[in-house]
Design an enzyme around this catalytic site. Structure first.
Site, PDB file in Angstrom:
ATOM      1  N   LYS A  13       0.837  -1.107   0.091  1.00  0.00           N
ATOM      2  CA  LYS A  13       0.009   0.010   0.125  1.00  0.00           C
ATOM      3  C   LYS A  13       0.731   1.055   0.051  1.00  0.00           C
ATOM      4  O   LYS A  13       0.625   2.115  -0.911  1.00  0.00           O
ATOM      5  CB  LYS A  13      -1.006   0.034   1.053  1.00  0.00           C
ATOM      6  N   ARG A  88      -9.581   0.612   8.966  1.00  0.00           N
ATOM      7  CA  ARG A  88      -9.166  -0.811   9.140  1.00  0.00           C
ATOM      8  C   ARG A  88     -10.334  -1.500  10.028  1.00  0.00           C
ATOM      9  O   ARG A  88     -10.040  -2.784  10.078  1.00  0.00           O
ATOM     10  CB  ARG A  88      -7.939  -0.663   9.992  1.00  0.00           C
ATOM     11  N   ARG A 127      11.531  -6.618   5.679  1.00  0.00           N
ATOM     12  CA  ARG A 127      11.433  -5.126   5.367  1.00  0.00           C
ATOM     13  C   ARG A 127      12.220  -4.173   6.270  1.00  0.00           C
ATOM     14  O   ARG A 127      12.474  -4.556   7.611  1.00  0.00           O
ATOM     15  CB  ARG A 127       9.856  -4.766   5.596  1.00  0.00           C
ATOM     16  N   ARG A 160      11.193  -1.986  11.571  1.00  0.00           N
ATOM     17  CA  ARG A 160      10.201  -1.472  12.506  1.00  0.00           C
ATOM     18  C   ARG A 160       9.951  -2.684  13.432  1.00  0.00           C
ATOM     19  O   ARG A 160       9.879  -3.859  13.296  1.00  0.00           O
ATOM     20  CB  ARG A 160       9.122  -1.341  11.557  1.00  0.00           C
ATOM     21  N   ARG A 171      -0.374  -9.239  13.524  1.00  0.00           N
ATOM     22  CA  ARG A 171      -1.093  -8.109  12.796  1.00  0.00           C
ATOM     23  C   ARG A 171      -1.771  -8.935  11.486  1.00  0.00           C
ATOM     24  O   ARG A 171      -2.868  -8.239  11.099  1.00  0.00           O
ATOM     25  CB  ARG A 171       0.127  -7.266  11.909  1.00  0.00           C
TER      26      ARG A 171
HETATM   27  P1  AMP Z   1       0.701   0.522   8.953  1.00  0.00           P
HETATM   28  O1  AMP Z   1       1.931   1.437   8.956  1.00  0.00           O
HETATM   29  O2  AMP Z   1      -0.619   1.170   8.374  1.00  0.00           O
HETATM   30  O3  AMP Z   1       0.718  -0.840   9.027  1.00  0.00           O
HETATM   31  O4  AMP Z   1       0.300   0.783  10.650  1.00  0.00           O
HETATM   32  C1  AMP Z   1       0.982   0.231  11.700  1.00  0.00           C
HETATM   33  C2  AMP Z   1       0.025   0.179  12.810  1.00  0.00           C
HETATM   34  O5  AMP Z   1      -0.318   1.359  13.141  1.00  0.00           O
HETATM   35  C3  AMP Z   1      -0.952  -0.791  12.696  1.00  0.00           C
HETATM   36  O6  AMP Z   1      -0.542  -2.201  12.947  1.00  0.00           O
HETATM   37  C4  AMP Z   1      -1.786  -0.416  14.072  1.00  0.00           C
HETATM   38  O7  AMP Z   1      -1.488  -0.889  15.215  1.00  0.00           O
HETATM   39  C5  AMP Z   1      -1.536   1.267  13.721  1.00  0.00           C
HETATM   40  N1  AMP Z   1      -2.543   1.655  13.021  1.00  0.00           N
HETATM   41  C6  AMP Z   1      -2.438   2.323  11.793  1.00  0.00           C
HETATM   42  N2  AMP Z   1      -3.543   2.612  11.181  1.00  0.00           N
HETATM   43  C7  AMP Z   1      -4.691   2.361  11.807  1.00  0.00           C
HETATM   44  C8  AMP Z   1      -6.042   2.341  11.974  1.00  0.00           C
HETATM   45  N3  AMP Z   1      -6.733   2.906  10.980  1.00  0.00           N
HETATM   46  N4  AMP Z   1      -6.672   1.762  12.903  1.00  0.00           N
HETATM   47  C9  AMP Z   1      -6.068   1.323  13.979  1.00  0.00           C
HETATM   48  N5  AMP Z   1      -4.717   1.308  14.192  1.00  0.00           N
HETATM   49  C10 AMP Z   1      -4.042   1.830  13.352  1.00  0.00           C
END
Ligand code: AMP
Length: 217
Positions: A13, A88, A127, A160, A171
């Site tokens: 994404k 999400r 990653r 990360r 996740r």
């Molecule tokens: P990402 O970089 O999009 O994979 O997000 C990393 C982490 O941030 C996720 O595993 C969640 O813990 C948190 N996070 C990001 N976006 C959301 C969302 N829309 N709702 C809840 N938690 C989020």
């Protein structure tokens, strides 16, 4: 255009978002990036979000919804935006719909990137990301020229915390339980466009652009 990028963690994404932002000059709203910036700055939001992120859980809906609504009110989102990693959950999607409706707006298209779990696991655990400019690398398929140093800005390239193997599995579980239902949610609304995320990055991008070009404005 008002767009959502949907897909499991590791589907690409962020990579597609970078290309779309470059082509369509639209603001990129990544909730994950917002939380990582808050953690880096040491704000109360960052402290709260980190607890959930490090264990592979979602940050509570009410926290995320408030942040996104505030961001969408900024003037740069007037003519369109690209949401990446939000919504999400179904309650987040409902809240987004209500918020946009109250502002006379709507989502035009949802770009859903599909990749099978075994590939996601390999992509995520390998990653690496630049701490400074967020450029993305992979230890096998796209290593930094000098290990640990960003090719673009010289920043530190790191893993990360939430890309550690145990957290990645959590996740993916959370995605299947809480986010995957959004696929049928947006399919029912007739705005879902799905793409095979195993294909090369540029090929996926061109298919996305073709689909977006066919959407009446
Ligand atoms: P990402 O970089 O999009 O994979 O997000 C990393 C982490 O941030 C996720 O595993 C969640 O813990 C948190 N996070 C990001 N976006 C959301 C969302 N829309 N709702 C809840 N938690 C989020």
């Amino acid at each position: 255009m008002n767009l959502i990028l949907l897909g499991p963690p590791g589907a690409g994404k962020g990579t597609q978002a970078e290309l779309l932002v470059e082509r369509f000059k639209t603001p990129h709203i990544s909730t994950g990036d917002i939380f990582r910036a808050a953690i880096k700055e040491g704000t109360p939001l960052g402290t709260e979000a980190k607890r959930y992120m490090d264990s592979g859980q979602l940050v509570p809906d009410e926290v995320v919804i408030g942040i996104v609504n505030e961001r969408l009110l900024k003037s740069d989102c007037k003519n369109g935006f690209l949401l990446d990693g939000f919504p999400r959950t179904v309650p987040q999607a409902d809240a987004l719909d209500r918020f946009l409706q109250s502002n006379g707006r709507k989502i035009d298209a949802v770009i859903n990137i599909e990749v099978e779990s075994a590939v996601l696991l390999k992509r995520l655990t390998g990653r690496r990301v630049c701490r400074n400019c967020a450029a993305v690398y992979h230890i096998e398929s796209k290593p930094a020229k000098n290990t640990g140093i960003c090719d673009h800005c010289g920043g530190e390239v790191y893993q990360r915390d939430d890309d550690a193997p145990a957290t990645v599995s959590k996740r993916l579980e959370v995605y299947a339980a809480q986010t995957e239902p959004l696929i049928s949610y947006y399919r029912q609304k007739g705005i879902l466009h799905s793409f095979d995320g195993i294909k090369p990055i540029k090929e996926v991008f061109e298919k996305v652009c073709q689909a977006l070009g066919a959407i009446p404005q």
